[in-house]
Design a protein around this motif. Structure first.
Motif, mmCIF file in Angstrom:
data_model
loop_
_atom_site.group_PDB
_atom_site.id
_atom_site.type_symbol
_atom_site.label_atom_id
_atom_site.label_comp_id
_atom_site.label_asym_id
_atom_site.label_seq_id
_atom_site.Cartn_x
_atom_site.Cartn_y
_atom_site.Cartn_z
ATOM 1 N N GLN A 1 0.822 -1.216 0.000
ATOM 2 C CA GLN A 1 0.000 0.000 0.000
ATOM 3 C C GLN A 1 0.849 1.256 0.000
ATOM 4 O OE1 GLN A 1 -2.807 -0.122 3.222
ATOM 5 N NE2 GLN A 1 -4.210 -1.440 2.110
ATOM 6 N N LEU A 2 1.896 1.263 0.840
ATOM 7 C CA LEU A 2 2.711 2.474 0.943
ATOM 8 C C LEU A 2 3.491 2.719 -0.341
ATOM 9 C CD1 LEU A 2 4.035 2.140 4.611
ATOM 10 C CD2 LEU A 2 2.210 3.631 3.765
ATOM 11 N N LEU A 3 4.029 1.648 -0.929
ATOM 12 C CA LEU A 3 4.791 1.837 -2.153
ATOM 13 C C LEU A 3 3.886 2.136 -3.343
ATOM 14 C CD1 LEU A 3 7.600 -0.881 -1.901
ATOM 15 C CD2 LEU A 3 7.757 1.577 -1.498
ATOM 16 N N ALA A 4 2.719 1.524 -3.371
ATOM 17 C CA ALA A 4 1.819 1.746 -4.504
ATOM 18 C C ALA A 4 1.443 3.220 -4.633
ATOM 19 C CB ALA A 4 0.563 0.897 -4.353
ATOM 20 N N ALA A 5 1.413 3.908 -3.515
ATOM 21 C CA ALA A 5 1.065 5.328 -3.560
ATOM 22 C C ALA A 5 2.120 6.147 -4.292
ATOM 23 C CB ALA A 5 0.898 5.863 -2.139
ATOM 24 N N HIS A 6 3.328 5.575 -4.415
ATOM 25 C CA HIS A 6 4.415 6.317 -5.070
ATOM 26 C C HIS A 6 4.735 5.790 -6.456
ATOM 27 C CE1 HIS A 6 5.319 8.384 -1.324
ATOM 28 N NE2 HIS A 6 5.199 7.216 -0.723
ATOM 29 N N LEU A 7 4.145 4.670 -6.837
ATOM 30 C CA LEU A 7 4.499 4.057 -8.111
ATOM 31 C C LEU A 7 3.674 4.655 -9.234
ATOM 32 C CD1 LEU A 7 4.763 0.301 -7.103
ATOM 33 C CD2 LEU A 7 6.546 2.030 -7.188
ATOM 34 N N THR A 8 4.341 5.114 -10.265
ATOM 35 C CA THR A 8 3.629 5.657 -11.407
ATOM 36 C C THR A 8 4.231 5.120 -12.685
ATOM 37 O OG1 THR A 8 5.073 7.578 -11.456
ATOM 38 C CG2 THR A 8 2.975 7.795 -10.261
ATOM 39 N N THR A 9 3.412 4.999 -13.680
ATOM 40 C CA THR A 9 3.903 4.621 -15.000
ATOM 41 C C THR A 9 4.356 5.881 -15.719
ATOM 42 O OG1 THR A 9 1.764 4.927 -16.033
ATOM 43 C CG2 THR A 9 2.197 2.784 -15.042
ATOM 44 N N PRO A 10 5.052 5.735 -16.851
ATOM 45 C CA PRO A 10 5.458 6.931 -17.589
ATOM 46 C C PRO A 10 4.285 7.844 -17.916
ATOM 47 C CG PRO A 10 6.643 5.020 -18.399
ATOM 48 C CD PRO A 10 5.639 4.521 -17.425
ATOM 49 N N GLY A 11 3.101 7.274 -18.055
ATOM 50 C CA GLY A 11 1.941 8.109 -18.347
ATOM 51 C C GLY A 11 1.376 8.813 -17.142
ATOM 52 N N GLY A 12 1.948 8.532 -15.961
ATOM 53 C CA GLY A 12 1.520 9.245 -14.773
ATOM 54 C C GLY A 12 0.465 8.538 -13.970
ATOM 55 N N THR A 13 0.108 7.323 -14.317
ATOM 56 C CA THR A 13 -0.883 6.590 -13.549
ATOM 57 C C THR A 13 -0.194 5.544 -12.702
ATOM 58 O OG1 THR A 13 -1.181 5.014 -15.341
ATOM 59 C CG2 THR A 13 -2.647 6.925 -15.291
ATOM 60 N N ARG A 14 -0.932 5.061 -11.714
ATOM 61 C CA ARG A 14 -0.355 4.093 -10.803
ATOM 62 C C ARG A 14 -0.028 2.794 -11.514
ATOM 63 N NH1 ARG A 14 -3.335 3.051 -5.281
ATOM 64 N NH2 ARG A 14 -2.713 5.216 -5.087
ATOM 65 N N SER A 15 1.156 2.272 -11.235
ATOM 66 C CA SER A 15 1.562 1.017 -11.848
ATOM 67 C C SER A 15 0.841 -0.146 -11.195
ATOM 68 C CB SER A 15 3.072 0.836 -11.693
ATOM 69 O OG SER A 15 3.460 -0.449 -12.080
ATOM 70 N N GLU A 16 0.726 -1.236 -11.935
ATOM 71 C CA GLU A 16 0.167 -2.446 -11.366
ATOM 72 C C GLU A 16 1.131 -2.999 -10.317
ATOM 73 O OE1 GLU A 16 -1.356 -6.884 -12.713
ATOM 74 O OE2 GLU A 16 -0.637 -5.455 -14.176
ATOM 75 N N VAL A 17 0.614 -3.346 -9.174
ATOM 76 C CA VAL A 17 1.443 -3.813 -8.080
ATOM 77 C C VAL A 17 1.442 -5.338 -8.047
ATOM 78 C CG1 VAL A 17 1.693 -3.878 -5.587
ATOM 79 C CG2 VAL A 17 1.055 -1.751 -6.715
ATOM 80 N N VAL A 18 2.612 -5.916 -8.029
ATOM 81 C CA VAL A 18 2.733 -7.363 -7.864
ATOM 82 C C VAL A 18 2.786 -7.660 -6.381
ATOM 83 C CG1 VAL A 18 4.160 -9.365 -8.315
ATOM 84 C CG2 VAL A 18 3.930 -7.583 -10.052
ATOM 85 N N GLY A 19 1.924 -8.543 -5.903
ATOM 86 C CA GLY A 19 1.820 -8.784 -4.479
ATOM 87 C C GLY A 19 3.048 -9.456 -3.895
ATOM 88 N N THR A 20 3.237 -9.231 -2.596
ATOM 89 C CA THR A 20 4.374 -9.831 -1.908
ATOM 90 C C THR A 20 4.150 -11.311 -1.630
ATOM 91 O OG1 THR A 20 3.392 -9.055 0.157
ATOM 92 C CG2 THR A 20 5.120 -7.690 -0.813
#
Length: 486
Positions: free
Chosen positions: A433-452
């Motif tokens: 959750q914490l990292l997903a808030a900072h992950l963005t794709t080049p287009g500026g949207t949130r990247s898909e998160v692969v679960g731990t």
């Protein structure tokens, strides 16, 4: 070795799955990593140290004993305890399950590959405890660990204990602590009183249908009244204090999104804190099997509890957090179907009705006690998020911003968060959750998160055991639970 129906997990769902599969005529093999059946729900003292109080400490204890004894005495059922499933896959011969037998820290463990065409996954769930400033101090436990010590060892985690988090599970934890002699200073529930009332009192007819759970809840409430345990709804522990161990906590009121409300802080002395913010399903084996997850990250199943993978069924917390009654109903359906039984068969009717009834109860729990979106507001920059690798929140932020990363995997490898001894079982969802808030794709949207919880090796395995893998190995001699003799 082959198994007609293989069940992984011997908690309420797995035991019922094994029993139903046997009733439907299949030969059954049941695996569990623990040294006793029952899971967390029916965890108890070893037989050699039984104090005769089991029936007063567990709901439906007599039912469990009957279920356990019938499986143990059935020649068509083989139960292997201390069986750690570390890999799962599929080929043209069906489903293959790789197992090591023995204590987790033991040596000379036997390895085994089991093949089956009908697999029931009933692997349960992990405790979830959100990070809080000070939660690395000795004296902080997950609520599940505290309950396990109380039920399985009759050990209290402290003399003055705060139980905090969200959800009805806090209540049996408080009761178990009280039964071991601890004084529960308070049960701190993050859900606000008005929200809890609306969620729990909506559609009262559904509650009447689940009146067994209402009676169970009433028992917990009565225990708290008898022990004079305060219940502070709409509050959260926002900091834990102590120099070398837990000495006190700060509790604050929370708003609807779980943001602490300034000026409402109060300090309480205590020597232990139990944190429980719900549960996360143990998905490693389901993911390894290729099962599809729903948007809430639970395993998708159909009416037969069949996953999206042919021959693989799932029951219990893997499909949603709904308690032992729902797990048992799903387990019966899964086991029966895995053995080839018809879904409309009369023996399955009570389980079908119970599943329908208790799924509504599970949805009510999520509505009432779901985690608020703004809980990270109580974190500080120096709050440790991953306790194994001692990664704090500031490090997560700094690395995410400095690397301009677009995926969780690279950030995990860079920060080490979620890669320690527990392999993300404690902090995994929080790190996501914490990292997903900072992950963005080049287009500026949130990247898909692969679960731990995507792990090719699902359980700790020695390199020597891996090296021996594939060699002929003596299979374990136990064909039934190895009970300690009084």
């Amino acid at each position: 070795m082959t198994a007609e129906v293989l069940v992984i997990g011997a908690g309420p769902a797995g035991l019922c799955a094994a029993a139903a599969a046997r009733e439907a005529g299949a030969e059954v093999r049941l695996l569990d990593a623990a040294d006793a059946t029952g899971g967390q729900y029916w965890r108890d003292l070893p037989v050699s140290r039984s104090d005769g109080s089991e029936s007063s400490l567990h709901h439906d204890w007599a039912h469990y004993v009957r279920l356990r004894d019938s499986l143990e005495s059935d020649p068509g059922v083989r139960v292997d305890l201390g069986a750690h499933v570390w890999a799962l896959g599929r080929d043209d011969r069906g489903i293959r399950v790789d197992v090591v037998h023995g204590q987790a820290d033991g040596t000379e463990r036997a390895t085994e590959r089991i093949r089956t065409r009908s697999l029931v996954l009933a692997t349960g769930a992990y405790d979830r405890a959100l990070p809080i400033p000070g939660w690395t101090l000795p004296g902080v436990f997950t609520a599940g660990a505290a309950q396990a010590l109380a039920k399985g060892e009759r050990v209290a985690v402290g003399k003055r204990v705060i139980v905090a988090g969200a959800g009805p599970f806090l209540l049996p934890v408080s009761q178990a602590l009280g039964q071991t002699g601890a004084r529960v200073v308070a049960v701190v529930e993050a859900g606000r009183p008005g929200h809890l009332a609306r969620a729990w009192l909506r559609r009262p007819s559904e509650l009447l249908a689940a009146r067994g759970k209402a009676a169970e809840l009433g028992g917990y409430v009565w225990d708290m009244l008898r022990r004079r345990v305060p219940y502070r709804a709409g509050h959260g522990v926002v900091e834990i204090h102590g120099r070398h161990e837990v000495e006190a906590v700060t509790i604050a009121r929370l708003d609807a999104r779980w943001r602490p409300i300034a000026g409402t802080e109060r300090r309480f002395d205590c020597d232990a804190v139990c944190l429980g913010h719900g549960f996360t399903p143990r998905l490693e084996l389901a993911i390894a099997a290729g099962c599809r997850l729903d948007e809430r990250r639970f395993v998708e199943v159909d009416d037969a509890q069949l996953t999206t993978v042919p021959g693989v069924y799932a029951a219990g917390e893997l499909t949603g957090i709904g308690g032992a009654d729902l797990a048992q109903a799903e387990g019966r359906i899964a086991g029966w179907a895995a053995a080839g039984g018809a879904l409309d068969a009369d023996p399955l009717a009570p389980a079908r009705r119970a599943r329908s009834r208790m799924r509504g109860f599970a949805a009510r729990i999520e509505d009432a006690h779901g985690i608020g979106a703004d809980w990270p507001r109580w974190l500080r920059d120096d709050t440790v998020v991953c306790r194994c690798e001692e990664v704090d929140r500031a490090t997560l932020r700094r690395v995410a911003a400095g690397t301009d990363a677009s995926g969780l995997r690279s950030l995990k490898l860079t920060t080490r968060a979620g890669l320690g001894a527990c392999q993300g079982r404690v902090c995994g969802r929080t790190v996501e959750q914490l990292l997903a808030a900072h992950l963005t794709t080049p287009g500026g949207t949130r990247s898909e998160v692969v679960g731990t919880d995507r792990r090719p090796v699902a359980a700790p395995l020695r390199l020597g055991e891996l090296a021996r893998y594939g060699e002929p190995s003596a299979t374990p001699s136990c064909s039934a639970p190895q009970k300690e003799q009084p």
